[in-house]
Design a protein around this motif. Structure first.
Motif, short mmCIF file in Angstrom:
data_model
loop_
_atom_site.label_atom_id
_atom_site.label_comp_id
_atom_site.label_asym_id
_atom_site.label_seq_id
_atom_site.Cartn_x
_atom_site.Cartn_y
_atom_site.Cartn_z
N VAL A 55 -8.19 40.81 -24.81
CA VAL A 55 -7.28 40.93 -23.67
C VAL A 55 -6.60 42.29 -23.75
CG1 VAL A 55 -5.20 40.00 -22.62
CG2 VAL A 55 -6.91 38.46 -23.58
N ALA A 56 -6.72 43.06 -22.67
CA ALA A 56 -6.22 44.43 -22.68
C ALA A 56 -4.91 44.59 -21.90
CB ALA A 56 -7.28 45.37 -22.11
N ALA A 57 -4.83 44.04 -20.69
CA ALA A 57 -3.66 44.24 -19.84
C ALA A 57 -2.47 43.44 -20.34
CB ALA A 57 -3.99 43.84 -18.41
N GLU A 58 -1.28 43.97 -20.08
CA GLU A 58 -0.05 43.28 -20.44
C GLU A 58 0.55 42.61 -19.21
OE1 GLU A 58 0.63 42.83 -23.43
OE2 GLU A 58 -0.69 44.33 -24.32
N GLY A 59 1.65 41.90 -19.41
CA GLY A 59 2.30 41.19 -18.31
C GLY A 59 2.52 39.75 -18.68
N VAL A 75 0.36 32.07 -11.52
CA VAL A 75 0.21 33.44 -11.04
C VAL A 75 0.17 34.40 -12.23
CG1 VAL A 75 2.72 33.70 -10.77
CG2 VAL A 75 1.17 35.20 -9.48
N GLU A 76 -0.62 35.46 -12.09
CA GLU A 76 -0.66 36.51 -13.10
C GLU A 76 -0.08 37.79 -12.52
OE1 GLU A 76 -3.69 39.21 -15.87
OE2 GLU A 76 -4.48 37.46 -14.80
N ILE A 77 0.92 38.33 -13.21
CA ILE A 77 1.52 39.61 -12.82
C ILE A 77 1.40 40.55 -14.01
CG2 ILE A 77 3.60 40.77 -12.00
CD1 ILE A 77 4.49 38.14 -10.77
N ASN A 78 0.85 41.73 -13.79
CA ASN A 78 0.58 42.66 -14.88
C ASN A 78 1.55 43.83 -14.91
OD1 ASN A 78 -2.70 41.98 -13.93
ND2 ASN A 78 -1.93 41.43 -15.94
N CYS A 79 1.73 44.35 -16.12
CA CYS A 79 2.48 45.58 -16.32
C CYS A 79 1.75 46.38 -17.39
CB CYS A 79 3.93 45.29 -16.72
SG CYS A 79 4.10 44.25 -18.19
N GLU A 80 2.31 47.49 -17.82
CA GLU A 80 1.58 48.37 -18.73
C GLU A 80 1.80 48.06 -20.21
OE1 GLU A 80 1.65 52.60 -17.65
OE2 GLU A 80 2.59 51.99 -15.78
N THR A 81 2.95 47.51 -20.58
CA THR A 81 3.24 47.25 -22.00
C THR A 81 3.85 45.87 -22.19
OG1 THR A 81 5.51 48.11 -21.93
CG2 THR A 81 3.74 49.72 -22.32
N ASP A 82 3.70 45.36 -23.41
CA ASP A 82 4.31 44.06 -23.70
C ASP A 82 5.83 44.18 -23.75
OD1 ASP A 82 4.46 45.51 -26.04
OD2 ASP A 82 3.52 43.99 -27.31
N THR A 264 -7.33 25.55 -12.90
CA THR A 264 -7.39 27.02 -13.00
C THR A 264 -6.82 27.41 -14.34
OG1 THR A 264 -7.19 27.40 -10.61
CG2 THR A 264 -6.55 29.21 -12.06
N ARG A 265 -7.52 28.28 -15.03
CA ARG A 265 -7.05 28.80 -16.32
C ARG A 265 -7.06 30.31 -16.25
NH1 ARG A 265 -8.88 30.84 -21.26
NH2 ARG A 265 -7.94 29.94 -23.17
N PHE A 266 -5.88 30.91 -16.33
CA PHE A 266 -5.75 32.38 -16.34
C PHE A 266 -5.43 32.82 -17.76
CE2 PHE A 266 -4.10 32.66 -11.67
CZ PHE A 266 -5.41 32.56 -11.20
N GLN A 267 -6.22 33.75 -18.27
CA GLN A 267 -5.89 34.40 -19.54
C GLN A 267 -5.47 35.83 -19.21
OE1 GLN A 267 -8.27 33.53 -22.87
NE2 GLN A 267 -7.78 35.41 -23.98
N LEU A 268 -4.30 36.19 -19.67
CA LEU A 268 -3.71 37.47 -19.32
C LEU A 268 -4.68 38.63 -19.57
CD1 LEU A 268 -1.16 39.06 -18.45
CD2 LEU A 268 -0.53 39.13 -20.87
N GLY A 269 -4.95 39.39 -18.52
CA GLY A 269 -5.73 40.60 -18.65
C GLY A 269 -7.23 40.44 -18.74
#
Length: 288
Positions: A55-59, A75-82, A264-269
């Protein structure tokens, strides 16, 4: 194609195979990662590839379910860093948007972005958060279920994995147990009918070559493949999976008269590539 150490390392992380085996596999298929994974599996060196990768993306992945458990959203919302993902404003934003989805039931991502919360478009709230937090914030995806039965959710590892599941019946405990199962075991489908046909054919081909590599007689290979496909179904079909909280039961046993109609299963990034960063090099560059 040059077989780099980074490529070998990535294949090793995905398969658990040794460094030399990984290098040999990549060389044999000219650096194609998916083909190298199949190569190792066919040789019996690697386990089944889940294709989750790193998993690469943060959020964060967030969920909200109405009080009557009839409507729910993830819902998945992404940002650049943890670091930004742990920001109170970011957490409040994900909570607000997940609740908003339940209240408005938007048809798709465009409809969600154009909908309003307290007089402001969701897309504008994302832009404002980007300016305030100082990192790019993006609203990536969501799912929303409405049912006469029950909707349940589960968030794992502080937002790294989020699950939304729809059932025909059952109580809060059952809903949470099934959602936790999906988070932990990552099924591909509810039952055999839902397994992707291309994925199934690919698995059969890998298993056939695996049996051939083992030197099995041609007359028993079909039976071996059939037996191993049954095992494959037990791994990827929710109803046939072993319940993570009780190894004596399958999920079908746990469900009883209730049925899972969707999940539905979302894994971050997942599916997002993020460039590899070298912090030391970045600092050195700024010192010049």
């Amino acid at each position: 194609m040059a077989i780099t150490a980074a490529l070998v390392k990535e294949l090793r992380e995905k398969t658990g195979a040794g460094m030399m085996d990984c290098k040999k596999a990549l060389t044999a298929v000219d650096g194609d990662m998916d083909k190298a994974i199949d190569f190792l599996r066919e040789k019996g060196i690697a386990k089944a590839e889940k294709k989750a990768g790193r998993v690469a993306a943060e959020g964060a992945v967030a969920a909200y379910v109405s009080e009557d458990a009839k409507v729910g959203a993830v819902v998945e919302i992404n940002c650049e860093t943890d670091f930004a993902a742990g920001n109170d404003q970011f957490k409040a934003l994900t909570a607000k948007i997940s609740k908003h989805i339940v209240e408005t039931k938007p048809a798709d991502l465009d409809a969600l972005n154009n909908s309003e919360i307290d007089g402001k478009k969701v897309s504008d709230l994302i832009t404002e958060a980007t300016a305030t937090i100082g990192e790019k914030i993006s609203l990536r995806r969501f799912a929303c279920y409405e049912t006469e039965g029950r909707v349940a959710s589960y968030i794992h590892m502080g937002g790294k994995i989020g699950v939304l599941v729809e059932l025909t019946a059952g109580d809060e405990t059952l809903g949470k147990d099934i959602a936790m199962q999906i988070a932990a075991a990552a099924p591909q489908a509810i039952d055999r009918a839902g397994v992707d046909a291309a994925s199934l054919e690919h698995e059969k081909e890998v298993l056939r070559k695996q049996a051939e590599e083992e030197g099995k007689p041609a007359n028993i290979i079909d039976r071996m493949v059939e037996g191993r496909i049954n095992k494959f179904y037990k791994e990827v079909c929710l109803n046939e999976q072993i319940f993570v909280k009780d190894s004596e039961k399958t999920i079908k046993d746990v469900l009883g008269d209730a049925k899972v109609t969707a999940f539905t299963r979302f894994q971050l990034g997942e599916g997002i590539e993020k460039k590899e960063e070298n912090f030391a090099a970045e600092v050195a560059a700024q010192m010049k």
